[in-house]
Design a protein around this motif. Sequence first.
Motif, PDB file in Angstrom:
ATOM      1  N   GLN A  34      -9.575   9.966   1.845  1.00  0.00           N
ATOM      2  CA  GLN A  34      -8.830   8.732   1.630  1.00  0.00           C
ATOM      3  C   GLN A  34      -9.790   7.573   1.351  1.00  0.00           C
ATOM      4  N   THR A  53       2.113  17.109   0.047  1.00  0.00           N
ATOM      5  CA  THR A  53       3.013  16.111   0.603  1.00  0.00           C
ATOM      6  C   THR A  53       2.694  15.925   2.077  1.00  0.00           C
ATOM      7  N   LYS A  57      -1.904  10.587   0.717  1.00  0.00           N
ATOM      8  CA  LYS A  57      -2.299  10.005  -0.568  1.00  0.00           C
ATOM      9  C   LYS A  57      -2.015   8.507  -0.609  1.00  0.00           C
ATOM     10  N   THR A  58      -0.912   8.094  -0.061  1.00  0.00           N
ATOM     11  CA  THR A  58      -0.519   6.689  -0.111  1.00  0.00           C
ATOM     12  C   THR A  58      -1.581   5.798   0.513  1.00  0.00           C
ATOM     13  N   TYR A  62      -3.586   2.648  -1.067  1.00  0.00           N
ATOM     14  CA  TYR A  62      -3.489   1.321  -0.450  1.00  0.00           C
ATOM     15  C   TYR A  62      -4.867   0.756  -0.141  1.00  0.00           C
ATOM     16  N   VAL A  84      -0.298   3.523  -9.649  1.00  0.00           N
ATOM     17  CA  VAL A  84      -0.420   4.921  -9.260  1.00  0.00           C
ATOM     18  C   VAL A  84       0.547   5.730 -10.112  1.00  0.00           C
TER      19      VAL A  84
END
Length: 95
Positions: A34, A53, A57-58, A62, A84
């Motif tokens: 990350q 999932t 990833k988010t 960020y 993204v």
Amino acid sequence: MVYQPLSSLDHHKTRKASESLCNTFGIPSLRDYQEQAGYNILLGKDTFLDIPTGGGKTLAFYYPLFYHWQPGVTEKDAQKIVLVIGPLSRLLQAQ
């Protein structure tokens, strides 16, 4: 305004970005991939992150936003956008 990648990272700001992300999302620490993905984005490197999932990833995407922005900062220089592109249709089908 066109994004100008950074030529180097400010280590104080990278540490603050990690801390703010962890505090905001209630996690003890970021995973190595990350942070590395966040560094790549800040440095203007194309980044492909193939994580299942729920793999975080988010938070990786960020990271650049939190590098430039800290809670309570309203200065124009701190206003950034990260685009993204992801396989959302495939994700919806899988769910």
